[in-house]
Design a protein around this motif. Structure first.
Motif, PDB file in Angstrom:
ATOM      1  N   ILE A 118      -0.949  16.359   1.579  1.00 45.24           N
ATOM      2  CA  ILE A 118      -0.666  17.292   2.669  1.00 45.24           C
ATOM      3  C   ILE A 118      -1.466  16.941   3.918  1.00 45.24           C
ATOM      4  O   ILE A 118      -1.231  17.504   4.997  1.00 45.24           O
ATOM      5  CB  ILE A 118      -0.945  18.747   2.213  1.00 45.24           C
ATOM      6  CG1 ILE A 118      -0.210  19.757   3.105  1.00 45.24           C
ATOM      7  CG2 ILE A 118      -2.430  19.019   2.141  1.00 45.24           C
ATOM      8  CD1 ILE A 118       1.294  19.652   3.055  1.00 45.24           C
ATOM      9  N   GLY A 119      -2.365  15.978   3.823  1.00 40.15           N
ATOM     10  CA  GLY A 119      -3.096  15.495   4.989  1.00 40.15           C
ATOM     11  C   GLY A 119      -2.210  14.853   6.036  1.00 40.15           C
ATOM     12  O   GLY A 119      -2.667  14.550   7.145  1.00 40.15           O
ATOM     13  N   ILE A 120      -0.935  14.678   5.745  1.00 39.44           N
ATOM     14  CA  ILE A 120      -0.010  14.130   6.731  1.00 39.44           C
ATOM     15  C   ILE A 120       0.238  15.114   7.870  1.00 39.44           C
ATOM     16  O   ILE A 120       0.643  14.709   8.972  1.00 39.44           O
ATOM     17  CB  ILE A 120       1.341  13.750   6.067  1.00 39.44           C
ATOM     18  CG1 ILE A 120       2.216  12.929   7.013  1.00 39.44           C
ATOM     19  CG2 ILE A 120       2.082  14.994   5.593  1.00 39.44           C
ATOM     20  CD1 ILE A 120       1.620  11.626   7.446  1.00 39.44           C
ATOM     21  N   THR A 121      -0.014  16.413   7.662  1.00 44.38           N
ATOM     22  CA  THR A 121       0.431  17.409   8.637  1.00 44.38           C
ATOM     23  C   THR A 121      -0.173  17.234  10.035  1.00 44.38           C
ATOM     24  O   THR A 121       0.572  17.234  11.017  1.00 44.38           O
ATOM     25  CB  THR A 121       0.226  18.843   8.116  1.00 44.38           C
ATOM     26  OG1 THR A 121      -1.104  18.985   7.615  1.00 44.38           O
ATOM     27  CG2 THR A 121       1.213  19.148   7.009  1.00 44.38           C
ATOM     28  N   PRO A 122      -1.496  17.075  10.202  1.00 43.89           N
ATOM     29  CA  PRO A 122      -1.985  16.872  11.573  1.00 43.89           C
ATOM     30  C   PRO A 122      -1.633  15.495  12.119  1.00 43.89           C
ATOM     31  O   PRO A 122      -1.482  15.314  13.325  1.00 43.89           O
ATOM     32  CB  PRO A 122      -3.505  17.041  11.436  1.00 43.89           C
ATOM     33  CG  PRO A 122      -3.790  16.646  10.028  1.00 43.89           C
ATOM     34  CD  PRO A 122      -2.605  17.132   9.234  1.00 43.89           C
ATOM     35  N   LEU A 123      -1.487  14.516  11.223  1.00 40.05           N
ATOM     36  CA  LEU A 123      -1.201  13.152  11.661  1.00 40.05           C
ATOM     37  C   LEU A 123       0.235  13.003  12.143  1.00 40.05           C
ATOM     38  O   LEU A 123       0.525  12.160  12.997  1.00 40.05           O
ATOM     39  CB  LEU A 123      -1.484  12.163  10.534  1.00 40.05           C
ATOM     40  CG  LEU A 123      -2.903  12.192   9.952  1.00 40.05           C
ATOM     41  CD1 LEU A 123      -3.072  11.092   8.921  1.00 40.05           C
ATOM     42  CD2 LEU A 123      -3.953  12.081  11.052  1.00 40.05           C
ATOM     43  N   LEU A 124       1.140  13.814  11.620  1.00 34.19           N
ATOM     44  CA  LEU A 124       2.542  13.724  12.015  1.00 34.19           C
ATOM     45  C   LEU A 124       2.708  13.948  13.517  1.00 34.19           C
ATOM     46  O   LEU A 124       3.428  13.202  14.188  1.00 34.19           O
ATOM     47  CB  LEU A 124       3.372  14.750  11.232  1.00 34.19           C
ATOM     48  CG  LEU A 124       4.860  14.833  11.562  1.00 34.19           C
ATOM     49  CD1 LEU A 124       5.559  13.515  11.275  1.00 34.19           C
ATOM     50  CD2 LEU A 124       5.511  15.969  10.755  1.00 34.19           C
ATOM     51  N   THR A 125       2.049  14.968  14.055  1.00 37.71           N
ATOM     52  CA  THR A 125       2.171  15.236  15.482  1.00 37.71           C
ATOM     53  C   THR A 125       1.526  14.131  16.314  1.00 37.71           C
ATOM     54  O   THR A 125       2.003  13.794  17.399  1.00 37.71           O
ATOM     55  CB  THR A 125       1.530  16.591  15.844  1.00 37.71           C
ATOM     56  OG1 THR A 125       0.154  16.583  15.476  1.00 37.71           O
ATOM     57  CG2 THR A 125       2.232  17.712  15.129  1.00 37.71           C
ATOM     58  N   MET A 126       0.434  13.571  15.793  1.00 38.60           N
ATOM     59  CA  MET A 126      -0.212  12.457  16.498  1.00 38.60           C
ATOM     60  C   MET A 126       0.706  11.243  16.550  1.00 38.60           C
ATOM     61  O   MET A 126       0.834  10.573  17.585  1.00 38.60           O
ATOM     62  CB  MET A 126      -1.521  12.089  15.800  1.00 38.60           C
ATOM     63  CG  MET A 126      -2.567  13.170  15.811  1.00 38.60           C
ATOM     64  SD  MET A 126      -4.091  12.607  15.012  1.00 38.60           S
ATOM     65  CE  MET A 126      -5.070  14.118  15.082  1.00 38.60           C
ATOM     66  N   ILE A 127       1.352  10.948  15.429  1.00 38.11           N
ATOM     67  CA  ILE A 127       2.238   9.794  15.362  1.00 38.11           C
ATOM     68  C   ILE A 127       3.405   9.957  16.318  1.00 38.11           C
ATOM     69  O   ILE A 127       3.793   9.007  17.006  1.00 38.11           O
ATOM     70  CB  ILE A 127       2.720   9.587  13.912  1.00 38.11           C
ATOM     71  CG1 ILE A 127       1.558   9.071  13.054  1.00 38.11           C
ATOM     72  CG2 ILE A 127       3.909   8.643  13.851  1.00 38.11           C
ATOM     73  CD1 ILE A 127       1.835   9.091  11.574  1.00 38.11           C
ATOM     74  N   ARG A 128       3.973  11.154  16.379  1.00 37.83           N
ATOM     75  CA  ARG A 128       5.062  11.385  17.330  1.00 37.83           C
ATOM     76  C   ARG A 128       4.594  11.091  18.751  1.00 37.83           C
ATOM     77  O   ARG A 128       5.306  10.471  19.534  1.00 37.83           O
ATOM     78  CB  ARG A 128       5.547  12.828  17.239  1.00 37.83           C
ATOM     79  CG  ARG A 128       6.361  13.170  16.008  1.00 37.83           C
ATOM     80  CD  ARG A 128       7.170  14.434  16.269  1.00 37.83           C
ATOM     81  NE  ARG A 128       7.373  15.206  15.058  1.00 37.83           N
ATOM     82  CZ  ARG A 128       6.654  16.248  14.697  1.00 37.83           C
ATOM     83  NH1 ARG A 128       5.653  16.658  15.455  1.00 37.83           N
ATOM     84  NH2 ARG A 128       6.904  16.894  13.589  1.00 37.83           N
ATOM     85  N   GLU A 129       3.400  11.563  19.083  1.00 33.87           N
ATOM     86  CA  GLU A 129       2.921  11.400  20.454  1.00 33.87           C
ATOM     87  C   GLU A 129       2.627   9.936  20.787  1.00 33.87           C
ATOM     88  O   GLU A 129       3.059   9.436  21.832  1.00 33.87           O
ATOM     89  CB  GLU A 129       1.663  12.244  20.680  1.00 33.87           C
ATOM     90  CG  GLU A 129       1.107  12.092  22.080  1.00 33.87           C
ATOM     91  CD  GLU A 129       0.394  13.323  22.578  1.00 33.87           C
ATOM     92  OE1 GLU A 129      -0.659  13.170  23.212  1.00 33.87           O
ATOM     93  OE2 GLU A 129       0.897  14.443  22.347  1.00 33.87           O
ATOM     94  N   VAL A 130       1.884   9.243  19.927  1.00 38.52           N
ATOM     95  CA  VAL A 130       1.529   7.857  20.257  1.00 38.52           C
ATOM     96  C   VAL A 130       2.760   6.961  20.240  1.00 38.52           C
ATOM     97  O   VAL A 130       2.872   6.009  21.015  1.00 38.52           O
ATOM     98  CB  VAL A 130       0.429   7.313  19.331  1.00 38.52           C
ATOM     99  CG1 VAL A 130      -0.829   8.173  19.430  1.00 38.52           C
ATOM    100  CG2 VAL A 130       0.889   7.213  17.880  1.00 38.52           C
ATOM    101  N   SER A 131       3.718   7.275  19.362  1.00 34.05           N
ATOM    102  CA  SER A 131       4.950   6.501  19.339  1.00 34.05           C
ATOM    103  C   SER A 131       5.736   6.705  20.623  1.00 34.05           C
ATOM    104  O   SER A 131       6.279   5.755  21.204  1.00 34.05           O
ATOM    105  CB  SER A 131       5.802   6.895  18.127  1.00 34.05           C
ATOM    106  OG  SER A 131       6.995   6.150  18.079  1.00 34.05           O
ATOM    107  N   GLY A 132       5.791   7.959  21.090  1.00 35.08           N
ATOM    108  CA  GLY A 132       6.502   8.250  22.325  1.00 35.08           C
ATOM    109  C   GLY A 132       5.869   7.596  23.535  1.00 35.08           C
ATOM    110  O   GLY A 132       6.556   7.301  24.518  1.00 35.08           O
ATOM    111  N   GLU A 133       4.556   7.346  23.459  1.00 42.04           N
ATOM    112  CA  GLU A 133       3.857   6.693  24.560  1.00 42.04           C
ATOM    113  C   GLU A 133       3.897   5.172  24.467  1.00 42.04           C
ATOM    114  O   GLU A 133       3.371   4.483  25.342  1.00 42.04           O
ATOM    115  CB  GLU A 133       2.406   7.172  24.596  1.00 42.04           C
ATOM    116  CG  GLU A 133       2.266   8.653  24.936  1.00 42.04           C
ATOM    117  CD  GLU A 133       0.832   9.138  24.835  1.00 42.04           C
ATOM    118  OE1 GLU A 133      -0.011   8.400  24.271  1.00 42.04           O
ATOM    119  OE2 GLU A 133       0.554  10.259  25.299  1.00 42.04           O
ATOM    120  N   GLY A 134       4.490   4.663  23.373  1.00 40.82           N
ATOM    121  CA  GLY A 134       4.593   3.224  23.207  1.00 40.82           C
ATOM    122  C   GLY A 134       3.336   2.562  22.688  1.00 40.82           C
ATOM    123  O   GLY A 134       3.192   1.330  22.781  1.00 40.82           O
TER     124      GLY A 134
END
Length: 315
Positions: A118-134
């Motif tokens: 369940i440690g994926i939960t805070p990382l999921l939002t981070m991944i979306r953001e850094v991916s969107g920023e390239g």
């Protein structure tokens, strides 16, 4: 959630997203906007008769109309997750506090994300953001079984080539050495999950000189220490309070009528953080980084104590 401001929300939607994991979408009862938040933030949820538990926000920070949390049912827990799974349904109301963020996403040229269960939960939002920023990133995501891993479909939609799913029953543990060997020297490592994963990541990153940010679900093991009495001074009033060896700073403050925000009482949520104006804290929390602890200008008084006879607190 002593002294904490609260929001009264309703469950707009509930769904199962993995084995023993339920996702809850929460909205304000009046339909208004919710407080802003950034990746890494969590909310305090009042579960049942006074239990307060922290859950990372895993939705879209740009969506002010709802909060999204994912809750793993823990059979050996203290009852909070069981209450949410058994008692909280669509249309029900729930009280939450926050959001607060002690696990913020920092700028970096490269990111390595390490998630356990369940440690994926805070990382999921981070991944979306850094991916969107390239930005350059990769994720190693472990858990007991493939069916127990939440959000794998969403992660692959973001970029399947950067995601390595590691079910224990198929692959064993995450190969931390290999994952860190592949990381760029300037990479920032984010790790969230059970204590053995975090402890291993701390040791491996220290050997390599890699920067690491962690968030724990349970208190960090700090070893046995002898507790001694000391004094805390309230800067605004000059009042001095004796903290006995067998009492925490938070308990002493509350007993003296000082209003202190507190929640987990085990140094993992960061709710009770207070600025220190003088004295040297004896840090025992699982929130502050090594650099923040070394600075000595803040303390989590639910678990930490004092290395000096007196602490002056910015209260």
């Amino acid at each position: 959630m002593t002294g904490s401001p609260s929001l009264h929300l309703t469950v707009r939607r509930r769904r199962a997203i993995a084995r023993d994991v339920a996702e809850f979408e929460l909205r304000r009862i009046d339909g208004g906007d919710l407080p802003e938040w950034r990746p890494g933030a969590h909310i305090d949820v009042v579960a049942g008769s006074g239990l307060v538990r922290q859950y990372s926000l895993c939705g879209d920070p740009g969506d002010r109309t709802s909060y999204r949390i994912a809750v793993l049912r823990q059979s050996d827990g203290r009852g909070g997750s069981a209450w949410l799974h058994e008692q909280l349904h669509e249309g029900d109301r729930v009280v939450v506090g926050g959001p607060r963020n002690h696990f913020p996403l920092e700028p970096a040229p490269h990111y390595l994300f390490l998630a356990g269960g369940i440690g994926i939960t805070p990382l999921l939002t981070m991944i979306r953001e850094v991916s969107g920023e390239g930005a350059d990133w990769s994720l190693h995501y472990g858990g007991r079984t493939r069916a127990s891993l939440a959000y794998t479909g969403e992660l692959r939609t973001i970029d399947a080539s950067r995601v390595r799913v590691v079910p224990f029953d198929e692959c064993g543990l995450i190969d931390l050495e290999a994952a860190l060997d592949e990381a760029a020297p300037e990479a920032l490592v984010y790790c969230c999950g059970p204590e053995p994963l975090i402890a291993a990541a701390e040791a491996a990153c220290a050997r390599r000189g890699l920067r690491l940010r962690t968030e724990r679900f349970s208190p960090k093991q700090t070893g046995s220490r002898v507790d001694t009495p000391f004094t805390v001074r309230i800067a605004s009033t000059g009042a001095e309070l004796a903290v006995p060896a067998d009492r925490s700073i938070v308990d002493t403050l509350i007993e003296a009528g000082v209003d202190v925000l507190t929640s987990c009482a085990e140094g993992t949520c960061g709710t009770c953080e207070i600025a220190v104006l003088d004295g040297r804290p004896d840090h025992r929390d699982s929130v502050l980084t090594d650099e923040e602890q070394a600075a000595g200008d803040r303390i989590l008084p639910c678990v930490s104590r004092s290395r000096t006879p007196r602490l002056v607190l910015d209260l």
